[in-house]
Motif scaffolding. Structure first.
Motif, PDB file in Angstrom:
ATOM      1  N   CYS A 135     -13.662  10.692  -5.769  1.00 22.12           N
ATOM      2  CA  CYS A 135     -13.298  10.957  -4.895  1.00 22.12           C
ATOM      3  C   CYS A 135     -12.669  12.410  -5.008  1.00 22.12           C
ATOM      4  O   CYS A 135     -13.219  13.117  -6.256  1.00 22.12           O
ATOM      5  CB  CYS A 135     -11.855  10.140  -5.706  1.00 22.12           C
ATOM      6  SG  CYS A 135     -11.700   8.454  -5.015  1.00 22.12           S
ATOM      7  N   THR A 147      -8.276   1.481   6.127  1.00 21.99           N
ATOM      8  CA  THR A 147      -8.241   0.856   4.148  1.00 21.99           C
ATOM      9  C   THR A 147      -9.353  -0.935   5.228  1.00 21.99           C
ATOM     10  O   THR A 147      -8.360  -1.592   5.972  1.00 21.99           O
ATOM     11  CB  THR A 147      -7.392   0.512   3.574  1.00 21.99           C
ATOM     12  OG1 THR A 147      -6.983   1.938   3.859  1.00 21.99           O
ATOM     13  CG2 THR A 147      -7.524  -0.148   2.481  1.00 21.99           C
ATOM     14  N   SER A 198      -4.849   6.095  -4.693  1.00 16.70           N
ATOM     15  CA  SER A 198      -4.730   6.290  -2.744  1.00 16.70           C
ATOM     16  C   SER A 198      -4.225   7.410  -1.925  1.00 16.70           C
ATOM     17  O   SER A 198      -3.833   8.084  -2.395  1.00 16.70           O
ATOM     18  CB  SER A 198      -4.800   4.548  -2.365  1.00 16.70           C
ATOM     19  OG  SER A 198      -3.352   4.917  -2.758  1.00 16.70           O
ATOM     20  N   ALA A 199      -4.984   6.811  -0.687  1.00 15.52           N
ATOM     21  CA  ALA A 199      -4.631   8.346   0.370  1.00 15.52           C
ATOM     22  C   ALA A 199      -3.016   7.961   0.753  1.00 15.52           C
ATOM     23  O   ALA A 199      -2.185   8.990   0.686  1.00 15.52           O
ATOM     24  CB  ALA A 199      -5.035   7.728   1.886  1.00 15.52           C
ATOM     25  N   THR A 226     -12.699  -0.971  10.205  1.00  7.43           N
ATOM     26  CA  THR A 226     -12.229   0.126   9.691  1.00  7.43           C
ATOM     27  C   THR A 226     -12.577   1.155  10.695  1.00  7.43           C
ATOM     28  O   THR A 226     -11.702   2.008  11.184  1.00  7.43           O
ATOM     29  CB  THR A 226     -12.458   0.093   8.605  1.00  7.43           C
ATOM     30  OG1 THR A 226     -11.864  -0.202   7.654  1.00  7.43           O
ATOM     31  CG2 THR A 226     -11.901   1.972   8.309  1.00  7.43           C
ATOM     32  N   ASN A 250     -12.653   8.702   1.721  1.00 13.81           N
ATOM     33  CA  ASN A 250     -11.566   8.405   0.289  1.00 13.81           C
ATOM     34  C   ASN A 250     -11.389   7.382  -0.330  1.00 13.81           C
ATOM     35  O   ASN A 250     -10.734   6.292   0.575  1.00 13.81           O
ATOM     36  CB  ASN A 250      -9.704   9.060   0.241  1.00 13.81           C
ATOM     37  CG  ASN A 250      -9.760   8.775  -1.966  1.00 13.81           C
ATOM     38  OD1 ASN A 250      -9.248   9.456  -2.532  1.00 13.81           O
ATOM     39  ND2 ASN A 250      -8.623   8.118  -1.344  1.00 13.81           N
ATOM     40  N   ALA A 307      -4.362   6.433   6.765  1.00  9.75           N
ATOM     41  CA  ALA A 307      -4.943   6.086   5.907  1.00  9.75           C
ATOM     42  C   ALA A 307      -5.879   4.291   7.315  1.00  9.75           C
ATOM     43  O   ALA A 307      -4.840   3.603   7.781  1.00  9.75           O
ATOM     44  CB  ALA A 307      -5.855   6.224   4.832  1.00  9.75           C
ATOM     45  N   GLY A 326     -11.535   1.952  -0.076  1.00  6.87           N
ATOM     46  CA  GLY A 326     -10.616   2.035  -1.235  1.00  6.87           C
ATOM     47  C   GLY A 326      -9.732   0.443  -1.052  1.00  6.87           C
ATOM     48  O   GLY A 326      -8.181   1.165  -1.410  1.00  6.87           O
ATOM     49  N   TYR A 336       0.823  -1.458  -0.184  1.00  8.85           N
ATOM     50  CA  TYR A 336       0.349   0.113   0.322  1.00  8.85           C
ATOM     51  C   TYR A 336       0.806   0.678   0.077  1.00  8.85           C
ATOM     52  O   TYR A 336       0.658   2.460   0.183  1.00  8.85           O
ATOM     53  CB  TYR A 336      -1.126  -0.445   1.443  1.00  8.85           C
ATOM     54  CG  TYR A 336      -1.773  -0.602   0.807  1.00  8.85           C
ATOM     55  CD1 TYR A 336      -3.058  -0.341   0.100  1.00  8.85           C
ATOM     56  CD2 TYR A 336      -1.953  -2.111   1.184  1.00  8.85           C
ATOM     57  CE1 TYR A 336      -3.856  -1.145  -0.244  1.00  8.85           C
ATOM     58  CE2 TYR A 336      -3.385  -3.089   0.942  1.00  8.85           C
ATOM     59  CZ  TYR A 336      -4.365  -2.485   0.088  1.00  8.85           C
ATOM     60  OH  TYR A 336      -5.575  -2.813  -0.421  1.00  8.85           O
ATOM     61  N   VAL A 359      -7.155   9.850   6.014  1.00  3.38           N
ATOM     62  CA  VAL A 359      -8.491   9.690   5.378  1.00  3.38           C
ATOM     63  C   VAL A 359      -9.216   8.040   6.081  1.00  3.38           C
ATOM     64  O   VAL A 359      -8.023   6.902   6.203  1.00  3.38           O
ATOM     65  CB  VAL A 359      -7.446   8.906   4.037  1.00  3.38           C
ATOM     66  CG1 VAL A 359      -7.885   8.694   3.363  1.00  3.38           C
ATOM     67  CG2 VAL A 359      -6.519  10.873   3.967  1.00  3.38           C
ATOM     68  N   ASP A 360     -10.180   8.082   6.088  1.00  3.18           N
ATOM     69  CA  ASP A 360     -11.130   7.068   5.762  1.00  3.18           C
ATOM     70  C   ASP A 360     -11.027   6.551   4.260  1.00  3.18           C
ATOM     71  O   ASP A 360     -12.108   7.181   3.818  1.00  3.18           O
ATOM     72  CB  ASP A 360     -12.905   7.814   6.305  1.00  3.18           C
ATOM     73  CG  ASP A 360     -13.861   5.969   6.615  1.00  3.18           C
ATOM     74  OD1 ASP A 360     -12.707   5.476   5.714  1.00  3.18           O
ATOM     75  OD2 ASP A 360     -14.703   7.075   6.655  1.00  3.18           O
ATOM     76  N   GLU A 361     -10.381   5.793   3.821  1.00  2.40           N
ATOM     77  CA  GLU A 361     -10.708   5.056   2.773  1.00  2.40           C
ATOM     78  C   GLU A 361     -11.173   3.734   3.320  1.00  2.40           C
ATOM     79  O   GLU A 361     -10.859   2.384   2.426  1.00  2.40           O
ATOM     80  CB  GLU A 361      -9.291   4.900   2.223  1.00  2.40           C
ATOM     81  CG  GLU A 361      -9.067   4.146   1.074  1.00  2.40           C
ATOM     82  CD  GLU A 361      -7.263   5.280   0.649  1.00  2.40           C
ATOM     83  OE1 GLU A 361      -7.318   5.559   0.171  1.00  2.40           O
ATOM     84  OE2 GLU A 361      -6.180   4.076   1.285  1.00  2.40           O
TER      85      GLU A 361
END
Length: 480
Positions: free
Chosen positions: A169, A216, A205-206, A84, A162, A214, A193, A72, A188-190
């Protein structure tokens, strides 16, 4: 005693007998899991449950987290077997403290507000772009963020989504640049993603955009088992020890090995087969979207129709919105019909749309089944008189006290009709997607009440409140 005392067994038997087709999460749809793990879990699930993760060789967990970080493009990663939501709360605890401010969009998941309550932080809500045609909120713009960071002091973190539930996005790189210019961490709330780094046609991506933290969900769109997630970390503005401490506060010491193995196997599969699998997924979603757009009464908005500005900058095409144009149905009703009559499960619905999620576990036969069902419903309803399901914009929050103070203040339960002007103390949430209509500390306005009634009349399901029909609300107790 009888079978009535074993409700999960009854429910599971009924669920499995229905052989449902899934366009909801988790995204593995059983066959989307990595093949070696799938065979291992099928034969030895209970044996795997006997492995004590706390005494596992440290090299094993270190290797898992190291490989995850590399995949990642992060500097470090932490595994979450509690979804998450836990990782989101940990990000907030690692960056904010009592009295600090955090910039957030209004359409955040309830775990963000929970993290703010735990940290004692003050949320600064930025207005998000609203799609008046569909009734969905996107993001705040870089311009509004720049104004906020120049206007307010003691901003300890900036939170982004994101992508959103609907695949939209923002201009993430520009947002990160503005925040870092002020030395403010970007978290970031991913949740939606996990697949982004593994195909060039997907949004950035974040971690690739330079975010500091982030969260995920690998179970939503990556192919992992439910409740498996990762927290990704980039060196720079945030002390990693604070992140680790925050996760230690929140994580159980009884982490299931099978979920950790599921995370590792999903990363392994995405690195080796993700590009090809996602290419098929995107092609399937695009083909389905095109076919639906030949029907009358419903449509699937395209990338061109959904993206309007820097606040709606890019799109994950695996999220397919089924928009109600002229059919006499709400999105809630469409979703219910598909489930009851065709055993098809969509991810969520609202007054003007329903959402289908295409993943690496989605097959051609699944898309064909959904299209055929929609075609039959269109034929049934298109000649009837269309009913109107108005789009109502969610109310802008009016915070009268911090969420933490409201949560721990004396409270009373009163009728919704008597709540106007009172300070709310609970989560009022339409689920999914789990975005609050009201959070603790907000003053209840007529707009809130109208929005709740509109959602309820359209068939929404509410969670978080003590009263599931929202006929009553819990508010700050007034002294007499």
């Amino acid at each position: 005693m009888g079978k009535k005392n074993y409700p999960t067994n009854q429910f599971a038997a009924t669920f499995l007998a229905q052989n449902r087709t899934h366009f909801n999460t988790p995204g593995h749809r059983k066959m989307g899991t990595e093949s070696t793990f799938r065979k291992l879990a099928k034969s030895h699930l209970l044996e795997l449950d006997m492995i004590d993760v706390n005494v596992l060789e440290s090299s094993v967990l270190n290797d898992v987290t190291s490989e995850m970080a590399k995949a990642y493009k992060a500097d470090r990663s932490i595994l979450s077997t509690q979804g998450t939501s836990t990782a989101i709360m940990a990000m907030i605890l690692a960056t904010c403290n009592d009295g600090g401010r955090m910039i957030v969009p209004r359409n955040v998941h309830r775990s963000v507000i929970a993290g703010i309550i735990l940290a004692g932080a003050e949320p600064l809500f930025l207005e998000t772009e609203f799609d008046n045609d569909l009734g969905i909120s996107n993001h705040y713009s870089a311009k509004s963020l720049l104004h906020a960071v120049n206007q307010y002091t003691n901003i300890q973190a900036i939170l982004l989504i994101n992508p959103t539930y609907f695949g939209v996005c923002t201009d993430l790189k520009t947002i990160v640049s503005i925040a870092h210019e002020k030395r403010i961490p970007v978290i970031v709330d991913e949740a939606h993603g996990a697949h982004l780094p593994f195909h060039p046609q997907l949004p950035i991506s974040a971690m690739e955009a330079g975010a500091d933290l982030a969260a995920t969900s690998l179970h939503k769109l990556g192919g992992s088992m439910n409740q498996t997630s990762i927290l990704l970390y980039r060196e720079g503005l945030v002390d990693f020890s604070r992140v680790q401490h925050a996760m230690n506060y929140l994580l159980s010491t009884s982490r299931p090995f099978q979920l950790i193995a599921s995370l590792d196997s999903t990363r392994y599969q995405l690195e080796r087969q993700g590009r090809l699998q996602l290419q098929k997924t995107l092609a399937l979603a695009d083909d389905f979207r095109s076919k639906v757009n030949t029907l009358t009464g419903i449509s699937c908005p395209t990338k061109k129709e959904l993206l309007h500005s820097g606040a709606s900058f890019d799109l994950d095409r695996s999220k397919v919105i089924i928009k109600i144009d002229t059919l006499p149905l709400s999105g809630y009703q469409l979703k219910d019909l598909l489930e009851k009559e065709y055993t098809i499960l969509l991810e969520l619905a609202d007054t003007r749309y329903a959402l289908a999620v295409f993943t690496i576990g989605t097959k051609k036969k699944d898309a064909k089944k959904l299209y055929t069902a929609l075609k039959k419903l269109v034929a049934r309803y298109q000649e009837t008189q269309p009913s109107t399901h108005p789009v109502v914009q969610p109310p802008a929050p009016i915070m009268s006290m911090t969420p933490r103070k409201a949560s721990f203040s004396p409270q009373q339960l009163i009728p919704l009709t008597a709540s106007l002007g009172k300070i709310n103390t609970e989560f009022v949430i339409s689920y999914p997607p789990g975005i609050p209509i009201l959070i603790p500390g907000e003053r209840i306005t007529q707009q809130h009440m109208d929005f709740i009634l509109n959602q309820r009349n359209s068939g929404a399901t509410f969670v978080g409140s003590q009263h599931p029909k929202l006929e009553e609300l819990t508010v700050i107790e007034e002294k007499t």
